[in-house]
Enzyme design. Structure first.
Site, short mmCIF file in Angstrom:
data_model
loop_
_atom_site.label_atom_id
_atom_site.label_comp_id
_atom_site.label_asym_id
_atom_site.label_seq_id
_atom_site.Cartn_x
_atom_site.Cartn_y
_atom_site.Cartn_z
N GLU A 88 9.43 -4.12 10.38
CA GLU A 88 9.84 -2.82 9.82
C GLU A 88 10.36 -1.91 10.92
O GLU A 88 9.68 -1.69 11.94
CB GLU A 88 8.64 -2.17 9.09
CG GLU A 88 9.00 -0.82 8.49
CD GLU A 88 7.99 -0.27 7.49
OE1 GLU A 88 7.02 -0.98 7.15
OE2 GLU A 88 8.19 0.88 7.07
N ASP A 92 0.84 -1.20 0.00
CA ASP A 92 0.00 0.00 0.00
C ASP A 92 0.88 1.25 0.00
O ASP A 92 0.38 2.38 -0.05
CB ASP A 92 -1.01 0.00 1.16
CG ASP A 92 -0.36 0.01 2.52
OD1 ASP A 92 0.89 -0.11 2.61
OD2 ASP A 92 -1.10 0.14 3.53
N SER A 93 2.22 1.05 0.00
CA SER A 93 3.13 2.17 -0.29
C SER A 93 2.84 2.72 -1.68
O SER A 93 3.34 3.79 -2.04
CB SER A 93 4.59 1.71 -0.18
OG SER A 93 4.80 0.52 -0.91
N GLU A 136 -1.21 -5.58 8.61
CA GLU A 136 -0.43 -5.01 9.72
C GLU A 136 -1.09 -5.35 11.06
O GLU A 136 -2.32 -5.34 11.16
CB GLU A 136 -0.35 -3.48 9.57
CG GLU A 136 0.39 -3.05 8.31
CD GLU A 136 0.46 -1.53 8.14
OE1 GLU A 136 0.01 -0.79 9.06
OE2 GLU A 136 0.96 -1.09 7.10
N ASP A 169 -1.20 -6.28 -0.49
CA ASP A 169 -1.24 -5.63 0.82
C ASP A 169 -2.66 -5.17 1.11
O ASP A 169 -3.28 -4.48 0.29
CB ASP A 169 -0.30 -4.41 0.76
CG ASP A 169 0.33 -4.08 2.09
OD1 ASP A 169 0.06 -4.80 3.07
OD2 ASP A 169 1.11 -3.11 2.13
N LYS A 215 -0.91 -9.50 2.79
CA LYS A 215 -0.17 -9.01 3.97
C LYS A 215 -1.08 -8.07 4.73
O LYS A 215 -1.86 -7.32 4.11
CB LYS A 215 1.10 -8.27 3.54
CG LYS A 215 1.86 -7.67 4.73
CD LYS A 215 3.20 -7.11 4.33
CE LYS A 215 3.16 -5.69 3.81
NZ LYS A 215 2.53 -4.70 4.73
O1 KIV Z 1 3.55 -1.12 1.60
C1 KIV Z 1 4.72 -1.52 1.59
O2 KIV Z 1 5.49 -1.30 0.63
C2 KIV Z 1 5.19 -2.25 2.75
C3 KIV Z 1 6.67 -2.51 2.84
C4 KIV Z 1 7.34 -1.28 3.32
C5 KIV Z 1 6.97 -3.69 3.67
O3 KIV Z 1 4.44 -2.58 3.60
#
Ligand code: KIV
Length: 277
Positions: free
Chosen positions: A184, A46-47, A117, A85, A115
């Site tokens: 992280e 989600d970056s 959090e 994510d 993924k």
């Molecule tokens: O969203 C992302 O790119 C991430 C990484 C920094 C692990 O969660």
């Protein structure tokens, strides 16, 4: 080498102490390049919000954004495990909605895992998603979706209570059925201890060299943006300068008449042309 990377690959790599490589990608060409480089896993993070969509954080990113970009990446990848994510609030409102959203990453997006959090507070959600047959990667330490409650992007787990909580969270994520966990911005010795205590793989970003694998945001490691980058990033290229140079060169060449040259054009018969005059 060309077999699709699965959760078993992660397990075996940890047993054999073979470092797992992971990078982010958000579109078809980058997915294809990262896969062709032999990287084991591609995170459609989600970056996306920060490095592609131009937001100041990951919080505005939606399920629709994620599914759209996971689809594009998955179309370019044959070997790497694609991990979608879960964006902000997509796994907090109810178990049912969390499982449905996780399922969309696989069913519509073409990912092989998701993924999310969080630690003990999301363990039940992880269990429900895994029970539905969806591999889950956890994410602990600095969790950017909680940046507002964390009070900024800071190293996590420095004092005893915070370090103990991180270790307990990691064990809870493993117990809930996750196959790996991202750590992280965690102090190197703590990430090492967690890696030793867990049977599942740890994937570090700003967590030192003792994790079972490493992940970076591809735009950071390629130097896509100039200026400051986090301490844990190494720039393996300087695309900002490369791209800016190429764009300026294009402008200069068009303005000076150097581009396009005769070799870039198409011919036609003089006879046909004469009939038009
Ligand atoms: O969203 C992302 O790119 C991430 C990484 C920094 C692990 O969660």
């Amino acid at each position: 080498m060309n077999d699709k990377v699965t959760v078993s690959y992660f397990r075996q790599a940890k047993e054999e102490k073979k470092p797992i490589t992971m990078l982010t990608a958000y579109d078809f060409p980058m997915g294809k390049l990262v896969d062709a480089a032999g990287i084991d896993s591609i995170l459609v993070g989600d970056s996306l919000g920060n490095v592609v969509l131009g937001y100041g954080s990951t919080i505005p990113v939606t399920m629709e954004d994620m599914v759209h970009h996971v689809k594009a990446v998955a179309r370019g990848v044959s070997r790497a495990m694609v991990v979608g994510d879960m964006p902000f609030l997509s796994y907090h409102l109810s178990r049912e909605e969390s499982v449905r959203n996780a399922g969309r990453m696989l069913q519509e997006g073409g990912a092989q895992a998701i993924k999310l959090e969080g630690g003990q507070e999301v363990a039940g959600t992880i269990r429900a998603i895994v029970t539905a047959g969806i591999p889950v990667m956890g994410h602990l330490g600095l969790t950017p979706q909680s940046v507002l409650t964390m009070g900024g992007y800071k190293v996590q787990g420095k004092d005893e209570a915070a370090a103990r909580k991180l270790l307990e969270d990691a064990l809870a994520v493993q117990e809930a059925g996750a196959f790996a966990v991202v750590l992280e911005c965690v102090p190197t010795p703590l990430a090492k201890l967690i890696t030793q205590k867990l049977d599942i793989s740890t994937i570090g970003i700003g967590a030192g060299p003792y994790c079972d694998g490493q992940v970076l945001v591809t735009h950071d490691m390629l130097g896509f943006y100039g200026g400051h980058s986090p301490k844990f990033v190494r720039r393996f290229a300087n695309l900002n300068d490369e791209i800016t140079g190429a764009l300026k060169n294009y402008k200069d060449e068009v303005v000076s008449g150097g581009f396009p040259g005769p070799e870039h054009g198409f011919t036609m018969s003089e006879e046909v042309l004469a009939k038009l005059k």
